[in-house]
Design a protein around this motif. Structure first.
Motif, PDB file in Angstrom:
ATOM      1  N   ARG A 101      70.295 -11.183 111.780  1.00 20.96           N
ATOM      2  CA  ARG A 101      71.091 -12.409 111.635  1.00 20.96           C
ATOM      3  C   ARG A 101      72.282 -12.424 112.590  1.00 20.96           C
ATOM      4  N   ARG A 102      72.864 -11.254 112.820  1.00 19.97           N
ATOM      5  CA  ARG A 102      73.997 -11.180 113.742  1.00 19.97           C
ATOM      6  C   ARG A 102      73.576 -11.569 115.160  1.00 19.97           C
ATOM      7  N   ASN A 103      72.331 -11.351 115.467  1.00 23.95           N
ATOM      8  CA  ASN A 103      71.807 -11.676 116.803  1.00 23.95           C
ATOM      9  C   ASN A 103      70.816 -12.830 116.736  1.00 23.95           C
ATOM     10  N   LYS A 104      71.086 -13.793 115.846  1.00 25.12           N
ATOM     11  CA  LYS A 104      70.130 -14.869 115.587  1.00 25.12           C
ATOM     12  C   LYS A 104      69.827 -15.710 116.819  1.00 25.12           C
ATOM     13  N   TRP A 105      70.832 -15.899 117.693  1.00 23.65           N
ATOM     14  CA  TRP A 105      70.575 -16.736 118.868  1.00 23.65           C
ATOM     15  C   TRP A 105      69.614 -16.057 119.836  1.00 23.65           C
ATOM     16  N   PHE A 106      69.669 -14.748 119.917  1.00 19.90           N
ATOM     17  CA  PHE A 106      68.696 -14.024 120.746  1.00 19.90           C
ATOM     18  C   PHE A 106      67.314 -14.073 120.099  1.00 19.90           C
ATOM     19  N   ALA A 235      61.638  -7.762 119.016  1.00 19.74           N
ATOM     20  CA  ALA A 235      61.672  -6.905 120.203  1.00 19.74           C
ATOM     21  C   ALA A 235      62.159  -7.684 121.416  1.00 19.74           C
ATOM     22  N   GLY A 236      61.670  -8.920 121.576  1.00 21.98           N
ATOM     23  CA  GLY A 236      62.137  -9.748 122.680  1.00 21.98           C
ATOM     24  C   GLY A 236      63.617 -10.060 122.559  1.00 21.98           C
ATOM     25  N   GLY A 237      64.082 -10.305 121.314  1.00 24.05           N
ATOM     26  CA  GLY A 237      65.503 -10.541 121.098  1.00 24.05           C
ATOM     27  C   GLY A 237      66.345  -9.347 121.477  1.00 24.05           C
ATOM     28  N   CYS A 238      65.816  -8.144 121.229  1.00 25.63           N
ATOM     29  CA  CYS A 238      66.512  -6.921 121.642  1.00 25.63           C
ATOM     30  C   CYS A 238      66.659  -6.879 123.157  1.00 25.63           C
ATOM     31  N   ALA A 309      60.942 -15.156 105.170  1.00 24.04           N
ATOM     32  CA  ALA A 309      61.982 -16.144 105.468  1.00 24.04           C
ATOM     33  C   ALA A 309      63.152 -16.006 104.500  1.00 24.04           C
ATOM     34  N   THR A 310      62.851 -15.763 103.230  1.00 24.93           N
ATOM     35  CA  THR A 310      63.904 -15.565 102.235  1.00 24.93           C
ATOM     36  C   THR A 310      64.702 -14.297 102.545  1.00 24.93           C
ATOM     37  N   LEU A 311      63.989 -13.247 102.923  1.00 26.51           N
ATOM     38  CA  LEU A 311      64.664 -11.985 103.251  1.00 26.51           C
ATOM     39  C   LEU A 311      65.603 -12.156 104.433  1.00 26.51           C
ATOM     40  N   TRP A 312      65.093 -12.734 105.517  1.00 27.25           N
ATOM     41  CA  TRP A 312      65.914 -12.881 106.721  1.00 27.25           C
ATOM     42  C   TRP A 312      67.087 -13.824 106.499  1.00 27.25           C
ATOM     43  N   THR A 313      66.910 -14.801 105.619  1.00 26.73           N
ATOM     44  CA  THR A 313      67.932 -15.837 105.466  1.00 26.73           C
ATOM     45  C   THR A 313      69.004 -15.487 104.439  1.00 26.73           C
ATOM     46  N   PHE A 314      68.598 -14.917 103.306  1.00 22.32           N
ATOM     47  CA  PHE A 314      69.530 -14.811 102.188  1.00 22.32           C
ATOM     48  C   PHE A 314      69.903 -13.379 101.791  1.00 22.32           C
ATOM     49  N   PHE A 315      69.107 -12.404 102.131  1.00 22.57           N
ATOM     50  CA  PHE A 315      69.354 -11.048 101.631  1.00 22.57           C
ATOM     51  C   PHE A 315      70.607 -10.439 102.268  1.00 22.57           C
ATOM     52  N   ALA A 316      71.481  -9.898 101.426  1.00 21.99           N
ATOM     53  CA  ALA A 316      72.669  -9.138 101.858  1.00 21.99           C
ATOM     54  C   ALA A 316      73.530  -9.894 102.856  1.00 21.99           C
ATOM     55  N   ALA A 320      81.383 -11.381 107.487  1.00 27.11           N
ATOM     56  CA  ALA A 320      82.269 -10.480 108.233  1.00 27.11           C
ATOM     57  C   ALA A 320      81.473  -9.452 109.020  1.00 27.11           C
ATOM     58  N   ILE A 321      80.433  -8.913 108.404  1.00 30.52           N
ATOM     59  CA  ILE A 321      79.601  -7.911 109.053  1.00 30.52           C
ATOM     60  C   ILE A 321      78.722  -8.547 110.121  1.00 30.52           C
ATOM     61  N   GLU A 322      78.345  -9.793 109.939  1.00 30.56           N
ATOM     62  CA  GLU A 322      77.388 -10.430 110.827  1.00 30.56           C
ATOM     63  C   GLU A 322      78.029 -11.088 112.049  1.00 30.56           C
ATOM     64  N   LYS A 323      79.309 -10.819 112.257  1.00 25.86           N
ATOM     65  CA  LYS A 323      79.946 -11.293 113.487  1.00 25.86           C
ATOM     66  C   LYS A 323      79.434 -10.457 114.657  1.00 25.86           C
ATOM     67  N   HIS A 324      79.033 -11.116 115.734  1.00 23.13           N
ATOM     68  CA  HIS A 324      78.410 -10.405 116.843  1.00 23.13           C
ATOM     69  C   HIS A 324      79.424  -9.516 117.570  1.00 23.13           C
ATOM     70  N   PRO A 325      79.011  -8.287 117.950  1.00 27.50           N
ATOM     71  CA  PRO A 325      79.945  -7.370 118.618  1.00 27.50           C
ATOM     72  C   PRO A 325      80.530  -7.904 119.918  1.00 27.50           C
ATOM     73  N   LEU A 326      79.772  -8.685 120.660  1.00 34.46           N
ATOM     74  CA  LEU A 326      80.292  -9.229 121.913  1.00 34.46           C
ATOM     75  C   LEU A 326      81.256 -10.396 121.679  1.00 34.46           C
ATOM     76  N   ALA A 327      81.338 -10.852 120.415  1.00 33.82           N
ATOM     77  CA  ALA A 327      82.268 -11.947 120.114  1.00 33.82           C
ATOM     78  C   ALA A 327      83.658 -11.424 119.779  1.00 33.82           C
ATOM     79  N   LYS A 328      83.795 -10.099 119.639  1.00 34.65           N
ATOM     80  CA  LYS A 328      85.082  -9.509 119.322  1.00 34.65           C
ATOM     81  C   LYS A 328      85.995  -9.547 120.534  1.00 34.65           C
ATOM     82  N   GLU A 329      87.253  -9.412 120.274  1.00 35.55           N
ATOM     83  CA  GLU A 329      88.337  -9.505 121.275  1.00 35.55           C
ATOM     84  C   GLU A 329      89.006 -10.850 121.166  1.00 35.55           C
TER      85      GLU A 329
END
Length: 329
Positions: A101-106, A235-238, A309-316, A320-329
């Motif tokens: 989810r943190r990398n959803k756009w990729f 894998a492609g998103g990675c 779909a339920t797992l990827w969308t709603f679980f955990a 705060a945790i799902e903020k992308h690392p490259l968005a920091k600063e």
């Protein structure tokens, strides 16, 4: 200090502590309550013995022996308790889902490339029939003809097992390559592999559509396709994540940007491999079994899709945790 007298008085406790360490080496729970109390008491005494030996003796081997014994006892006494397998699996799933989810756009870009290429090739082969020879790799005509028949050969249990083993060894390899080459090729190879796999699906769909087997194709690949295609998309998103860190590092050095997304990339790559492993037995034992009605395969695929779909969308969920690392600063 009379070293010999000191050793003679204290050696039995040292040996006993070493024996208790042997017993508790795998888990402190292996000690009985009275043994645990004795363990703690001896640990304190040996701590005092080590302090005495360090301050009042020049016997280096004795000090080293007591230090090693005390260090071993400390590690057993203060190590974190082992987690149950269920808790470990839950933590792994939580980490994977939050990372995706943190990398959803990729992920979305990867999915767009894969499914977009399938749709593009399907239509291109309708618009320009002459491109068929360039798009379909040599040697695949036999495979396509088998799909056009709209039926599968019956497989024994051992044959299905061999098929599952092949998928479990080949498909994770494809996922690893697709994700890992993102850094070395600035994402170009990752995009190419996504496009190539999607194009193959589009070409196959184009070949079976004229003979009315398009529904048969999708109902057959959908049970294992839900986790397998999810794996190739992750894998492609990675690969796209690694490429983005190199192309757009911001105010960071490229090496620093790669290090920043490195943990996410490893989690994504591992997640894609796990998804491929999940798909392998479904593909080997279920999807291509002629005895299983196509309607049941579609129903299973729908249940799988809703569950994933339920797992990827709603679980955990945790913004705060799902903020992308490259968005920091």
């Amino acid at each position: 200090m009379n070293e010999q007298s000191f050793v003679d008085r204290r050696e039995l406790d040292w040996r006993r502590l070493a024996s208790l360490c042997d017993a508790a080496d795998s888990s402190l729970k292996r000690l009985k309550p009275e043994e645990l109390r004795e363990f703690i008491r001896l640990y304190r005494r040996v701590s005092t013995d080590l302090a005495v030996a360090r301050t009042q003796s020049t016997n280096i081997p004795l000090v080293s022996h007591l230090n090693d014994l005390l260090g071993r006892a400390y590690g057993i006494l203060y190590r974190s308790p082992r987690k149950r397998i269920g808790a470990t699996i839950q933590e792994g799933v939580t980490l994977a889902v939050q990372t995706v989810r943190r990398n959803k756009w990729f992920m979305l870009t990867s999915a767009a490339i894969f499914f977009g290429s399938a749709l593009f090739i399907f239509n291109l082969m309708n618009w320009v029939p002459a491109v068929r020879d360039q798009l379909i790799p040599p040697g695949t005509d036999k495979l396509f003809d088998a799909w056009k028949k709209g039926s599968f050969e019956q497989h024994s249990g051992s044959e299905s097992g061999m098929m599952a083993a092949f998928y479990a060894s080949n498909n994770p390899k494809t996922a690893i390559i697709t994700g890992a080459v993102g850094a070395g090729s600035f994402g170009i190879v990752s995009v190419y592999l996504l496009f190539e796999n999607g194009a193959m699906l589009g070409a196959l769909a184009h070949e079976v559509a004229p003979v009315g087997k398009l529904g048969f194709l999708f109902s057959s690949i959908s049970p294992h396709g839900v986790p397998e295609l999810s794996g190739i998309v992750v894998a492609g998103g990675c690969g796209l994540l690694l490429a983005y860190a190199l192309i757009n590092p911001g105010r960071r050095r490229r090496a620093d940007a790669l290090r920043l997304v490195g943990k996410d990339a490893i989690v994504l790559l591992s997640t894609s491999v796990v998804l491929m492993f999940i798909a392998a037995p479904i593909e080997g034992f279920f999807s291509f079994q002629p005895a299983i009605p196509q309607g049941i395969k579609v129903a299973v695929a729908c249940v799988e899709f809703c569950a994933w779909a339920t797992l990827w969308t709603f679980f955990a969920r945790d913004p705060a945790i799902e903020k992308h690392p490259l968005a920091k600063e």
